[in-house]
Design a protein around this motif. Structure first.
Motif, short mmCIF file in Angstrom:
data_model
loop_
_atom_site.label_atom_id
_atom_site.label_comp_id
_atom_site.label_asym_id
_atom_site.label_seq_id
_atom_site.Cartn_x
_atom_site.Cartn_y
_atom_site.Cartn_z
N ILE A 178 0.83 -1.20 0.00
CA ILE A 178 0.00 0.00 0.00
C ILE A 178 0.87 1.25 0.00
O ILE A 178 0.59 2.23 -0.72
CB ILE A 178 -0.95 0.00 1.21
CG1 ILE A 178 -2.03 -1.09 1.06
CG2 ILE A 178 -1.60 1.37 1.40
CD1 ILE A 178 -2.97 -0.88 -0.11
N ASN A 179 1.93 1.24 0.78
CA ASN A 179 2.81 2.40 0.84
C ASN A 179 3.50 2.69 -0.49
O ASN A 179 3.93 3.83 -0.74
CB ASN A 179 3.86 2.22 1.94
CG ASN A 179 3.27 2.41 3.33
OD1 ASN A 179 2.27 3.11 3.51
ND2 ASN A 179 3.90 1.81 4.33
N ASN A 180 3.61 1.68 -1.33
CA ASN A 180 4.25 1.86 -2.64
C ASN A 180 3.27 2.23 -3.75
O ASN A 180 3.67 2.35 -4.91
CB ASN A 180 4.98 0.57 -3.03
CG ASN A 180 6.25 0.36 -2.22
OD1 ASN A 180 6.91 1.32 -1.83
ND2 ASN A 180 6.58 -0.90 -1.96
N ARG A 181 2.00 2.40 -3.40
CA ARG A 181 0.98 2.70 -4.42
C ARG A 181 0.74 4.20 -4.58
O ARG A 181 -0.08 4.62 -5.39
CB ARG A 181 -0.35 2.01 -4.07
CG ARG A 181 -0.29 0.50 -4.01
CD ARG A 181 -0.34 -0.16 -5.37
NE ARG A 181 0.91 -0.22 -6.09
CZ ARG A 181 1.91 -1.05 -5.83
NH1 ARG A 181 1.85 -1.90 -4.84
NH2 ARG A 181 2.99 -1.03 -6.57
N ASN A 182 1.41 5.01 -3.77
CA ASN A 182 1.27 6.47 -3.86
C ASN A 182 -0.17 6.94 -3.67
O ASN A 182 -0.62 7.90 -4.30
CB ASN A 182 1.79 6.99 -5.21
CG ASN A 182 3.29 6.74 -5.38
OD1 ASN A 182 4.06 6.93 -4.45
ND2 ASN A 182 3.68 6.30 -6.57
N LEU A 183 -0.89 6.26 -2.80
CA LEU A 183 -2.25 6.67 -2.47
C LEU A 183 -2.21 7.86 -1.50
O LEU A 183 -1.30 7.97 -0.68
CB LEU A 183 -3.02 5.51 -1.83
CG LEU A 183 -3.30 4.31 -2.74
CD1 LEU A 183 -3.79 3.13 -1.92
CD2 LEU A 183 -4.31 4.68 -3.82
N LYS A 184 -3.20 8.71 -1.59
CA LYS A 184 -3.27 9.87 -0.70
C LYS A 184 -4.13 9.54 0.52
O LYS A 184 -4.96 8.64 0.49
CB LYS A 184 -3.86 11.06 -1.46
CG LYS A 184 -3.04 11.53 -2.64
CD LYS A 184 -3.70 12.71 -3.33
CE LYS A 184 -2.88 13.18 -4.51
NZ LYS A 184 -3.53 14.32 -5.21
N ASN A 185 -3.91 10.32 1.57
CA ASN A 185 -4.78 10.27 2.76
C ASN A 185 -4.82 8.89 3.42
O ASN A 185 -5.87 8.44 3.87
CB ASN A 185 -6.20 10.71 2.41
CG ASN A 185 -6.24 12.06 1.70
OD1 ASN A 185 -5.48 12.96 2.03
ND2 ASN A 185 -7.13 12.18 0.74
N ILE A 186 -3.68 8.22 3.46
CA ILE A 186 -3.60 6.90 4.10
C ILE A 186 -3.51 7.07 5.61
O ILE A 186 -2.75 7.89 6.12
CB ILE A 186 -2.39 6.11 3.59
CG1 ILE A 186 -2.55 5.77 2.11
CG2 ILE A 186 -2.18 4.84 4.41
CD1 ILE A 186 -3.63 4.77 1.83
N ILE A 187 -4.29 6.24 6.34
CA ILE A 187 -4.23 6.20 7.80
C ILE A 187 -3.87 4.78 8.21
O ILE A 187 -4.55 3.82 7.82
CB ILE A 187 -5.58 6.58 8.43
CG1 ILE A 187 -6.00 7.99 8.02
CG2 ILE A 187 -5.50 6.47 9.96
CD1 ILE A 187 -7.43 8.34 8.42
N ILE A 188 -2.81 4.64 8.99
CA ILE A 188 -2.42 3.33 9.54
C ILE A 188 -2.29 3.49 11.05
O ILE A 188 -1.51 4.33 11.52
CB ILE A 188 -1.10 2.83 8.93
CG1 ILE A 188 -1.28 2.60 7.42
CG2 ILE A 188 -0.64 1.55 9.61
CD1 ILE A 188 0.01 2.24 6.70
#
Length: 266
Positions: A178-188
């Motif tokens: 997921i971190n390598n997908r360049n998605l915005k607004n990720i919450i972990i």
């Protein structure tokens, strides 16, 4: 006086597997006797989470079942095997009063939820929650690939580019992906641990560690249950998110090689 004593077949069950066994036994009693039991003895549950095997930790996580609840009606259609069915077929109407009575979160959990919501600035109405259960789950059921999850995420993002994405998993590789997908607004939620192994985190940790970490994980699951959208697999954790949600609206569930899509709005 009617008493149910819950006895799982062994001490190796995960937290929500224990919850499913307990709910199953309560439903069986209700359907057979057409009344609720006076006492539900849960001492033998949650063995992987007990710091002291001589203690009953039920009420550390759940309110006592003497709390007020909606009227319980029967017969109730529930079996612990329902974790592996389409969640649109769950008997929510009859099960939810049981969840309210026997599985309402304790003040410890409620306070933890408030803490996590504030720390991660979670807005239920604008959050897509992803639950990927990996590690040892492949022994029980088919698991979708990372790419398949990502494709489902992209479909939601197309309709709402500003949506927040809450990612919960036990699998370190999925976090890396997921971190390598360049998605915005990720919450972990960093309080929840992940693993690169396929053993299952609750088998890798001590009961004391499992006990402490379950407050964060249980709270996170309850947060996921309230998010606008949920993408998940099938299993005990996923079905309990649905039971706390009270429905499977706006849920995309992976089940036996197929995606069950119940998205009704964007």
């Amino acid at each position: 006086m009617s008493i149910i004593s819950i006895h799982p077949y062994g001490n190796h069950f995960g937290f929500f597997s224990c919850c499913s066994i307990k709910l199953n036994d309560i439903v069986t009693f209700l359907n057979s006797n057409l009344k609720i039991p006076n006492t539900v003895d849960s001492f033998n549950l949650f063995m992987l989470y007990k710091k002291n095997f001589n203690e009953d930790i039920t009420y550390d996580f759940f309110e006592h079942y003497n709390i007020k609840h909606n009227e319980i009606k029967y017969p109730i259609n529930y079996h612990h095997s329902h974790q592996f069915q389409d969640y649109s077929n769950i008997d929510y109407k009859h099960i939810i009063p049981l969840i309210e009575k026997y599985f309402s979160p304790s003040n410890n959990i409620i306070n933890k939820i408030k803490y996590l919501i504030q720390k991660y600035n979670i807005d239920y109405k604008n959050t897509l929650a992803i639950y990927y259960r990996g590690t040892d789950k492949s022994k029980e059921t088919q698991i979708a690939s990372f790419d398949e999850y990502y494709n489902q995420i992209k479909q939601i993002i197309k309709q709402n580019k500003s949506i927040n994405i809450l990612v919960q998993t036990d699998t370190s590789q999925f976090i890396d992906y997921i971190n390598n997908r360049n998605l915005k607004n990720i919450i972990i939620v960093n309080e929840n641990h992940t693993s690169y192994s396929n053993k299952g985190i609750h088998y890798e940790k001590s009961p004391a560690d499992n006990y402490n970490e379950m407050f964060d994980l249980f709270s996170t699951f309850l947060i996921i249950a309230k998010c606008k959208y949920v993408i998940c697999g099938s299993g005990n954790c996923s079905i309990w998110m649905m039971l706390y949600r009270g429905n499977n609206k706006n849920v995309i569930q992976y089940l036996k090689g197929n995606w069950c899509n119940n998205i009704s709005e964007h």
